[in-house]
Design a protein around this motif. Structure first.
Motif, mmCIF file in Angstrom:
data_model
loop_
_atom_site.group_PDB
_atom_site.id
_atom_site.type_symbol
_atom_site.label_atom_id
_atom_site.label_comp_id
_atom_site.label_asym_id
_atom_site.label_seq_id
_atom_site.Cartn_x
_atom_site.Cartn_y
_atom_site.Cartn_z
ATOM 1 N N GLN A 25 0.715 -1.046 -0.160
ATOM 2 C CA GLN A 25 -0.170 -0.085 -0.071
ATOM 3 C C GLN A 25 0.954 1.334 -0.025
ATOM 4 N N PRO A 26 0.723 1.998 -0.764
ATOM 5 C CA PRO A 26 1.451 3.410 -1.030
ATOM 6 C C PRO A 26 1.184 4.152 0.255
ATOM 7 N N PHE A 27 2.461 4.892 0.693
ATOM 8 C CA PHE A 27 2.602 5.638 1.932
ATOM 9 C C PHE A 27 2.258 4.919 3.000
ATOM 10 N N GLU A 28 2.197 3.721 3.091
ATOM 11 C CA GLU A 28 1.974 2.786 4.596
ATOM 12 C C GLU A 28 3.083 2.236 4.914
ATOM 13 N N GLU A 29 4.228 2.687 4.475
ATOM 14 C CA GLU A 29 5.311 1.985 5.088
ATOM 15 C C GLU A 29 6.214 3.023 5.779
ATOM 16 N N HIS A 30 6.610 2.714 7.413
ATOM 17 C CA HIS A 30 7.092 3.494 7.943
ATOM 18 C C HIS A 30 8.479 2.727 8.801
ATOM 19 N N PHE A 31 9.328 3.464 8.802
ATOM 20 C CA PHE A 31 10.726 3.084 9.656
ATOM 21 C C PHE A 31 10.998 4.241 10.642
ATOM 22 N N GLN A 32 10.818 3.516 12.001
ATOM 23 C CA GLN A 32 10.898 4.466 13.088
ATOM 24 C C GLN A 32 11.960 4.142 14.117
ATOM 25 N N SER A 33 12.718 5.027 14.677
ATOM 26 C CA SER A 33 13.781 4.572 15.859
ATOM 27 C C SER A 33 13.242 5.445 17.046
ATOM 28 N N ASP A 34 13.317 4.541 18.071
ATOM 29 C CA ASP A 34 12.793 5.348 19.307
ATOM 30 C C ASP A 34 14.041 5.851 20.011
ATOM 31 N N VAL A 35 14.292 7.225 20.009
ATOM 32 C CA VAL A 35 15.710 7.837 20.126
ATOM 33 C C VAL A 35 16.084 7.573 21.669
ATOM 34 N N LEU A 36 15.114 7.496 22.535
ATOM 35 C CA LEU A 36 15.389 7.013 24.036
ATOM 36 C C LEU A 36 15.697 5.884 24.360
ATOM 37 N N LEU A 37 14.928 4.808 23.648
ATOM 38 C CA LEU A 37 15.418 3.430 24.031
ATOM 39 C C LEU A 37 16.282 2.840 23.269
ATOM 40 N N GLY A 38 16.158 3.215 21.937
ATOM 41 C CA GLY A 38 17.011 2.397 20.766
ATOM 42 C C GLY A 38 16.189 1.440 20.024
ATOM 43 N N ASP A 39 14.964 1.060 20.275
ATOM 44 C CA ASP A 39 14.036 0.410 19.479
ATOM 45 C C ASP A 39 13.836 0.681 18.137
ATOM 46 N N LEU A 40 13.973 0.012 17.168
ATOM 47 C CA LEU A 40 13.725 0.147 15.897
ATOM 48 C C LEU A 40 12.415 -0.650 15.504
ATOM 49 N N TRP A 68 17.270 -4.322 23.672
ATOM 50 C CA TRP A 68 17.877 -5.850 24.227
ATOM 51 C C TRP A 68 18.228 -6.769 23.216
ATOM 52 N N SER A 69 17.532 -6.857 22.370
ATOM 53 C CA SER A 69 17.993 -7.721 21.070
ATOM 54 C C SER A 69 19.184 -7.476 20.527
ATOM 55 N N GLN A 70 19.075 -6.120 20.127
ATOM 56 C CA GLN A 70 20.336 -5.519 19.315
ATOM 57 C C GLN A 70 21.378 -5.849 19.982
ATOM 58 N N ALA A 71 21.422 -5.561 21.447
ATOM 59 C CA ALA A 71 22.422 -5.726 22.299
ATOM 60 C C ALA A 71 22.914 -7.346 22.426
ATOM 61 N N ALA A 72 22.138 -8.091 22.416
ATOM 62 C CA ALA A 72 22.167 -9.532 22.571
ATOM 63 C C ALA A 72 22.923 -10.087 21.166
ATOM 64 N N TYR A 73 22.445 -9.508 20.261
ATOM 65 C CA TYR A 73 22.972 -9.887 18.769
ATOM 66 C C TYR A 73 24.332 -9.145 18.639
ATOM 67 N N ARG A 74 24.727 -8.187 19.182
ATOM 68 C CA ARG A 74 26.097 -7.485 19.071
ATOM 69 C C ARG A 74 26.995 -8.231 19.875
ATOM 70 N N ARG A 75 26.610 -8.836 21.162
ATOM 71 C CA ARG A 75 27.435 -9.564 22.116
ATOM 72 C C ARG A 75 27.709 -10.682 21.174
ATOM 73 N N TRP A 76 26.511 -11.517 20.718
ATOM 74 C CA TRP A 76 26.959 -12.704 19.967
ATOM 75 C C TRP A 76 27.684 -12.616 18.849
ATOM 76 N N ALA A 87 15.791 -11.811 19.117
ATOM 77 C CA ALA A 87 14.550 -11.949 18.488
ATOM 78 C C ALA A 87 14.056 -10.578 17.730
ATOM 79 N N ILE A 88 13.122 -10.846 16.846
ATOM 80 C CA ILE A 88 12.437 -9.707 16.146
ATOM 81 C C ILE A 88 11.131 -9.946 16.419
ATOM 82 N N GLU A 89 10.246 -8.838 17.181
ATOM 83 C CA GLU A 89 8.797 -8.951 17.560
ATOM 84 C C GLU A 89 7.842 -8.778 16.033
ATOM 85 N N MET A 90 7.222 -9.725 16.072
ATOM 86 C CA MET A 90 6.358 -9.545 14.892
ATOM 87 C C MET A 90 4.708 -9.709 15.236
#
Length: 163
Positions: A25-40, A68-76, A87-90
């Motif tokens: 769907q046009p104009f329905e795609e969003h990519f966001q970053s939570d600046v305080l928590l770091g979640d994408l 938390w998942s990004q940190a676990a991935y980086r550590r791995w 994990a990626i929450e879906m």
């Protein structure tokens, strides 16, 4: 951290939906970053082809890549230690709208599976059903006097990354 793992998951979903001949769907795609928590968060919507705007049948998809998942991935990745699987929450919300009559929830539950096919080692689980009634504005178009109905069913879960 925008990592290839998250963008690879997005690409895999896009490929699967486009291979199923669904229309993004046009104009329905969003990519966001939570600046305080770091979640994408990545959100998009796909509908059946040729249904117009808005489509009667649409799937709203949300992927979350929590810090938390990004940190676990980086550590791995860096230390080669896998204490907690990243994990990626879906979440996938299937919406059928512009219906002429109310929906019987029992019929929807009977038609929709309890869980999705395997995604990695796990499945998305059915999380709930929402019905909606939209009433036209009485001061609006006098020919628009019929209520419209919609139903949404949600599936959610985790895609855990394996070694």
């Amino acid at each position: 951290m925008l990592d290839h793992v998250f963008t690879d998951a997005i690409s895999a979903l896009r490929d699967a939906f486009e291979a199923a001949f669904l229309e993004r769907q046009p104009f329905e795609e969003h990519f966001q970053s939570d600046v305080l928590l770091g979640d994408l968060t990545w959100e998009t919507s796909y509908g059946l082809p040729g249904e117009g705007e808005p489509p009667r049948v649409v799937a709203h998809i949300t992927f979350d890549w929590p810090s938390w998942s990004q940190a676990a991935y980086r550590r791995w990745y860096v230390d080669d230690e896998l204490e907690v699987r990243p994990a990626i929450e879906m979440e996938i919300v299937l919406r059928v709208q512009q219906l002429a009559a109310p929906v019987d929830p029992e019929q929807v539950y009977a038609a929709m599976p309890q869980s999705s096919p395997l995604i990695g080692d796990d499945r998305l689980e059915r999380a709930g059903l929402t019905t909606e009634v939209s009433h036209p504005d009485p001061d609006g178009d006098p020919l628009d006097f019929a209520a419209e109905y919609a139903v949404e069913i949600t599936y959610e879960g985790l895609y855990e990354l394996a070694e």
